[in-house]
Write an enzyme that holds these catalytic residues in place. Structure first.
Site, PDB file in Angstrom:
ATOM      1  N   CYS A 185     -42.787 -29.046  -3.108  1.00  0.00           N
ATOM      2  CA  CYS A 185     -42.105 -30.436  -3.783  1.00  0.00           C
ATOM      3  C   CYS A 185     -42.521 -31.497  -2.679  1.00  0.00           C
ATOM      4  O   CYS A 185     -42.273 -31.304  -1.511  1.00  0.00           O
ATOM      5  CB  CYS A 185     -40.669 -30.228  -3.977  1.00  0.00           C
ATOM      6  SG  CYS A 185     -39.968 -31.658  -4.629  1.00  0.00           S
ATOM      7  N   HIS A 237     -35.286 -31.746 -11.587  1.00  0.00           N
ATOM      8  CA  HIS A 237     -35.329 -33.222 -10.779  1.00  0.00           C
ATOM      9  C   HIS A 237     -34.459 -34.119 -11.668  1.00  0.00           C
ATOM     10  O   HIS A 237     -33.369 -34.729 -11.058  1.00  0.00           O
ATOM     11  CB  HIS A 237     -36.482 -33.805 -10.495  1.00  0.00           C
ATOM     12  CG  HIS A 237     -37.160 -33.267  -9.221  1.00  0.00           C
ATOM     13  ND1 HIS A 237     -36.612 -33.285  -7.868  1.00  0.00           N
ATOM     14  CD2 HIS A 237     -38.268 -32.803  -9.117  1.00  0.00           C
ATOM     15  CE1 HIS A 237     -37.331 -33.001  -7.051  1.00  0.00           C
ATOM     16  NE2 HIS A 237     -38.664 -32.617  -7.690  1.00  0.00           N
ATOM     17  N   HIS A 273     -39.701 -27.738 -13.278  1.00  0.00           N
ATOM     18  CA  HIS A 273     -39.403 -28.433 -11.909  1.00  0.00           C
ATOM     19  C   HIS A 273     -39.036 -29.845 -12.012  1.00  0.00           C
ATOM     20  O   HIS A 273     -38.122 -30.125 -11.672  1.00  0.00           O
ATOM     21  CB  HIS A 273     -40.589 -28.105 -11.177  1.00  0.00           C
ATOM     22  CG  HIS A 273     -40.484 -28.835  -9.595  1.00  0.00           C
ATOM     23  ND1 HIS A 273     -40.461 -27.796  -8.640  1.00  0.00           N
ATOM     24  CD2 HIS A 273     -40.782 -29.925  -9.369  1.00  0.00           C
ATOM     25  CE1 HIS A 273     -40.776 -28.598  -7.572  1.00  0.00           C
ATOM     26  NE2 HIS A 273     -40.543 -29.896  -7.961  1.00  0.00           N
ATOM     27  N   GLU A 274     -39.671 -30.421 -13.017  1.00  0.00           N
ATOM     28  CA  GLU A 274     -39.511 -31.977 -13.044  1.00  0.00           C
ATOM     29  C   GLU A 274     -38.193 -32.062 -14.113  1.00  0.00           C
ATOM     30  O   GLU A 274     -37.231 -33.018 -13.675  1.00  0.00           O
ATOM     31  CB  GLU A 274     -40.583 -32.488 -13.848  1.00  0.00           C
ATOM     32  CG  GLU A 274     -41.806 -32.587 -13.080  1.00  0.00           C
ATOM     33  CD  GLU A 274     -41.714 -33.011 -11.661  1.00  0.00           C
ATOM     34  OE1 GLU A 274     -40.937 -33.787 -11.305  1.00  0.00           O
ATOM     35  OE2 GLU A 274     -42.567 -32.249 -10.679  1.00  0.00           O
TER      36      GLU A 274
END
Length: 198
Positions: free
Chosen positions: A128, A175, A171-172
């Protein structure tokens, strides 16, 4: 370079799914500005982002900035608003050319995205930009259905993603929920120093 395919029904069972259609970053109609990427422990990375109006000028500019920043960042396949210090549920993804990509939807931005279906869980190594010195093994779904809205038009979409693109989406989305990949690793034994090649 990739064997991936563009479209929402890459798995062959896309009935009922509405893909990106002819949406492209150019549809935003505004130039993006390259923004600084924040790193842990920046507080924006640990707070859940707020839902956004995908048609607002602020969201459209944010989407353009995410794409511009992602494009100048080597190896970047996704970038979320919290990574540029903005507490919003907006992220960009682009996995074209990645050797592990199965589905490839090109460059796109989603607002207010959520996972509708997640199957075929597998562990894989992740890094990341906001955690530049570490990588880690994270178990993620390798087949995913995600619902969200397109910036600018506000159109509701559902995308089917497999393999690496599915991992990037998760993953996003994490976030946007205030989570880093480090929050998903099995333990300290699954975290590694990032290798730097000269």
């Amino acid at each position: 370079m990739s064997d991936g395919v563009r479209g929402s029904d890459a798995a062959g069972d896309g009935e009922g799914y509405v893909g990106l259609g002819d949406w492209t970053p150019e549809a935003l109609g505004v130039p993006g500005e390259v923004r600084a990427v924040v790193t842990a422990p920046h507080p924006a990375l640990s707070r859940a982002g707020a839902a956004v109006d995908p048609t607002s000028p602020e969201t459209v500019r944010l989407a353009a900035d995410l794409i511009a920043t992602m494009r100048v960042s080597p190896g970047c396949v996704g970038l979320a608003a919290p990574q540029i210090g903005v507490g919003a549920q907006v992220f960009a993804v682009e996995v074209t050319g990645h050797p592990k990509a199965v589905t490839v939807h090109g460059t796109f931005v989603l607002c207010n995205a959520r996972v509708v279906e997640a199957t075929r869980w597998k562990a894989g190594r992740e890094g990341c930009m906001s955690v530049p010195d570490l990588t880690g093994d994270v178990k993620r779904a390798s087949r995913l259905v995600v619902a969200g809205e397109l910036p600018g038009t506000g159109a509701a979409v559902r995308l089917v993603a497999d393999g690496f693109e599915a991992r990037a989406l998760q993953h996003e989305i994490d976030h946007c929920a205030g989570l880093l990949f480090l929050d998903r690793v099995a333990g300290a034994h699954a975290v590694y120093q990032r290798k730097v090649y000269l």
